[in-house]
Design a protein around this motif. Structure first.
Motif, PDB file in Angstrom:
ATOM      1  N   LEU A   1     -42.712  55.435  60.187  1.00 37.07           N
ATOM      2  CA  LEU A   1     -41.327  55.498  59.707  1.00 37.07           C
ATOM      3  C   LEU A   1     -40.301  55.662  60.821  1.00 37.07           C
ATOM      4  CD1 LEU A   1     -41.752  57.435  56.360  1.00 37.07           C
ATOM      5  CD2 LEU A   1     -41.315  55.013  56.706  1.00 37.07           C
ATOM      6  N   PRO A   2     -40.482  56.593  61.741  1.00 34.70           N
ATOM      7  CA  PRO A   2     -39.485  56.668  62.827  1.00 34.70           C
ATOM      8  C   PRO A   2     -39.430  55.405  63.676  1.00 34.70           C
ATOM      9  CG  PRO A   2     -40.766  58.684  62.745  1.00 34.70           C
ATOM     10  CD  PRO A   2     -41.421  57.720  61.812  1.00 34.70           C
ATOM     11  N   LEU A   3     -40.570  54.794  63.910  1.00 32.39           N
ATOM     12  CA  LEU A   3     -40.573  53.575  64.718  1.00 32.39           C
ATOM     13  C   LEU A   3     -39.854  52.422  64.014  1.00 32.39           C
ATOM     14  CD1 LEU A   3     -44.199  53.631  66.165  1.00 32.39           C
ATOM     15  CD2 LEU A   3     -42.075  54.184  67.350  1.00 32.39           C
ATOM     16  N   LEU A   4     -39.960  52.374  62.696  1.00 33.08           N
ATOM     17  CA  LEU A   4     -39.334  51.286  61.946  1.00 33.08           C
ATOM     18  C   LEU A   4     -37.845  51.497  61.704  1.00 33.08           C
ATOM     19  CD1 LEU A   4     -42.039  50.593  59.224  1.00 33.08           C
ATOM     20  CD2 LEU A   4     -41.406  49.119  61.128  1.00 33.08           C
ATOM     21  N   PHE A   5     -37.452  52.717  61.359  1.00 31.07           N
ATOM     22  CA  PHE A   5     -36.098  52.932  60.859  1.00 31.07           C
ATOM     23  C   PHE A   5     -35.135  53.600  61.826  1.00 31.07           C
ATOM     24  CE2 PHE A   5     -38.588  52.737  56.873  1.00 31.07           C
ATOM     25  CZ  PHE A   5     -38.033  51.565  56.409  1.00 31.07           C
ATOM     26  N   LEU A   6     -35.604  54.300  62.824  1.00 30.12           N
ATOM     27  CA  LEU A   6     -34.694  55.002  63.726  1.00 30.12           C
ATOM     28  C   LEU A   6     -33.727  54.067  64.453  1.00 30.12           C
ATOM     29  CD1 LEU A   6     -33.978  57.846  64.430  1.00 30.12           C
ATOM     30  CD2 LEU A   6     -35.556  57.743  66.334  1.00 30.12           C
ATOM     31  N   PRO A   7     -34.163  52.909  64.916  1.00 31.92           N
ATOM     32  CA  PRO A   7     -33.192  52.021  65.582  1.00 31.92           C
ATOM     33  C   PRO A   7     -32.108  51.492  64.650  1.00 31.92           C
ATOM     34  CG  PRO A   7     -35.432  51.393  66.142  1.00 31.92           C
ATOM     35  CD  PRO A   7     -35.528  52.423  65.058  1.00 31.92           C
ATOM     36  N   GLN A   8     -32.327  51.528  63.341  1.00 35.96           N
ATOM     37  CA  GLN A   8     -31.370  50.978  62.395  1.00 35.96           C
ATOM     38  C   GLN A   8     -30.388  52.008  61.854  1.00 35.96           C
ATOM     39  OE1 GLN A   8     -33.756  49.134  59.406  1.00 35.96           O
ATOM     40  NE2 GLN A   8     -34.755  47.789  60.854  1.00 35.96           N
ATOM     41  N   VAL A   9     -30.567  53.267  62.166  1.00 35.99           N
ATOM     42  CA  VAL A   9     -29.699  54.323  61.638  1.00 35.99           C
ATOM     43  C   VAL A   9     -28.417  54.376  62.470  1.00 35.99           C
ATOM     44  CG1 VAL A   9     -29.473  56.789  61.207  1.00 35.99           C
ATOM     45  CG2 VAL A   9     -31.655  55.659  60.809  1.00 35.99           C
ATOM     46  N   PRO A  10     -27.266  54.162  61.836  1.00 39.31           N
ATOM     47  CA  PRO A  10     -26.019  54.205  62.609  1.00 39.31           C
ATOM     48  C   PRO A  10     -25.605  55.651  62.912  1.00 39.31           C
ATOM     49  CG  PRO A  10     -25.533  53.832  60.306  1.00 39.31           C
ATOM     50  CD  PRO A  10     -27.040  53.840  60.433  1.00 39.31           C
ATOM     51  N   GLU A  11     -24.722  55.793  63.866  1.00 38.18           N
ATOM     52  CA  GLU A  11     -24.148  57.098  64.145  1.00 38.18           C
ATOM     53  C   GLU A  11     -23.388  57.569  62.911  1.00 38.18           C
ATOM     54  OE1 GLU A  11     -24.297  59.028  66.911  1.00 38.18           O
ATOM     55  OE2 GLU A  11     -25.631  57.608  67.890  1.00 38.18           O
ATOM     56  N   SER A  12     -23.230  58.861  62.758  1.00 37.23           N
ATOM     57  CA  SER A  12     -22.517  59.401  61.608  1.00 37.23           C
ATOM     58  C   SER A  12     -21.030  59.524  61.936  1.00 37.23           C
ATOM     59  CB  SER A  12     -23.076  60.773  61.240  1.00 37.23           C
ATOM     60  OG  SER A  12     -22.263  61.388  60.272  1.00 37.23           O
ATOM     61  N   PRO A  13     -20.186  58.778  61.243  1.00 36.75           N
ATOM     62  CA  PRO A  13     -18.749  58.883  61.489  1.00 36.75           C
ATOM     63  C   PRO A  13     -18.211  60.280  61.160  1.00 36.75           C
ATOM     64  CG  PRO A  13     -19.236  56.929  60.201  1.00 36.75           C
ATOM     65  CD  PRO A  13     -20.497  57.711  60.303  1.00 36.75           C
ATOM     66  N   ARG A  14     -18.780  60.896  60.141  1.00 38.99           N
ATOM     67  CA  ARG A  14     -18.315  62.236  59.759  1.00 38.99           C
ATOM     68  C   ARG A  14     -18.598  63.246  60.878  1.00 38.99           C
ATOM     69  NH1 ARG A  14     -20.259  66.622  56.501  1.00 38.99           N
ATOM     70  NH2 ARG A  14     -18.514  67.612  55.458  1.00 38.99           N
ATOM     71  N   TRP A  15     -19.776  63.140  61.491  1.00 35.40           N
ATOM     72  CA  TRP A  15     -20.118  64.036  62.592  1.00 35.40           C
ATOM     73  C   TRP A  15     -19.170  63.810  63.771  1.00 35.40           C
ATOM     74  CZ3 TRP A  15     -22.417  68.338  63.758  1.00 35.40           C
ATOM     75  CH2 TRP A  15     -22.702  68.621  65.081  1.00 35.40           C
ATOM     76  N   GLU A  16     -18.899  62.572  64.079  1.00 31.59           N
ATOM     77  CA  GLU A  16     -17.967  62.272  65.174  1.00 31.59           C
ATOM     78  C   GLU A  16     -16.587  62.847  64.876  1.00 31.59           C
ATOM     79  OE1 GLU A  16     -18.703  61.133  68.052  1.00 31.59           O
ATOM     80  OE2 GLU A  16     -20.718  60.423  67.654  1.00 31.59           O
ATOM     81  N   MET A  17     -16.162  62.764  63.622  1.00 29.65           N
ATOM     82  CA  MET A  17     -14.863  63.320  63.214  1.00 29.65           C
ATOM     83  C   MET A  17     -14.859  64.837  63.385  1.00 29.65           C
ATOM     84  SD  MET A  17     -12.017  62.248  62.028  1.00 29.65           S
ATOM     85  CE  MET A  17     -10.757  62.362  60.801  1.00 29.65           C
ATOM     86  N   LEU A  18     -15.949  65.490  62.985  1.00 34.51           N
ATOM     87  CA  LEU A  18     -16.034  66.947  63.129  1.00 34.51           C
ATOM     88  C   LEU A  18     -16.014  67.378  64.594  1.00 34.51           C
ATOM     89  CD1 LEU A  18     -18.701  67.816  60.414  1.00 34.51           C
ATOM     90  CD2 LEU A  18     -16.309  68.525  60.437  1.00 34.51           C
ATOM     91  N   GLN A  19     -16.514  66.517  65.477  1.00 34.64           N
ATOM     92  CA  GLN A  19     -16.527  66.832  66.904  1.00 34.64           C
ATOM     93  C   GLN A  19     -15.216  66.474  67.592  1.00 34.64           C
ATOM     94  OE1 GLN A  19     -19.050  68.563  68.374  1.00 34.64           O
ATOM     95  NE2 GLN A  19     -19.686  68.687  66.234  1.00 34.64           N
ATOM     96  N   GLY A  20     -14.267  65.920  66.844  1.00 26.95           N
ATOM     97  CA  GLY A  20     -12.965  65.598  67.413  1.00 26.95           C
ATOM     98  C   GLY A  20     -12.853  64.193  67.978  1.00 26.95           C
ATOM     99  N   ASN A  21     -13.852  63.356  67.777  1.00 26.72           N
ATOM    100  CA  ASN A  21     -13.840  61.975  68.276  1.00 26.72           C
ATOM    101  C   ASN A  21     -13.330  61.036  67.187  1.00 26.72           C
ATOM    102  OD1 ASN A  21     -15.074  62.997  70.579  1.00 26.72           O
ATOM    103  ND2 ASN A  21     -17.121  62.582  69.803  1.00 26.72           N
TER     104      ASN A  21
END
Length: 111
Positions: A56-76
């Motif tokens: 599962l990590p080998l198949l799906f990890l490259p396809q998971v996008p960054e979290s926009p909400r997390w970036e927003m919480l970090q001030g980006n």
């Protein structure tokens, strides 16, 4: 589902439940098939834990996008906006950013 358009969030939650039930069913089916084979518990453990933990990590990890909400919480905000637009489009992104604008600008694990 945090970045899905409002009209599709229920669909994605239902799809998650469907996958969970299907996975549980497949576990029971494979265990039933393996019952009676020499060292069956080892096969059951190997197929049920090791294979998915590696595949599962080998198949799906490259396809998971960054979290926009997390970036927003970090001030980006710029990065969050670009990610959100690429996922849901400009119109839905503008609505979501408006909702998120009242959130605190930074957070940490201690909060």
């Amino acid at each position: 589902t945090e970045v899905a358009p409002k009209s599709q969030r229920g669909y994605y939650v239902g799809l998650e439940d469907l996958f969970l039930v299907f996975g549980i069913f497949m576990g029971y089916a494979f265990n039933y098939i393996l019952t009676g084979i020499a060292n069956d518990w080892r096969w059951m453990l190997g197929l049920g834990a090791v294979c998915p933990a590696v595949a599962l990590p080998l198949l799906f990890l490259p396809q998971v996008p960054e979290s926009p909400r997390w970036e927003m919480l970090q001030g980006n905000r710029e990065k969050a906006t670009a990610l959100l637009v690429s996922i849901v489009g400009e119109e839905e992104a503008a609505r979501m950013l408006e909702e998120w604008s009242c959130m605190p600008q930074a957070c940490s694990w201690s909060e």
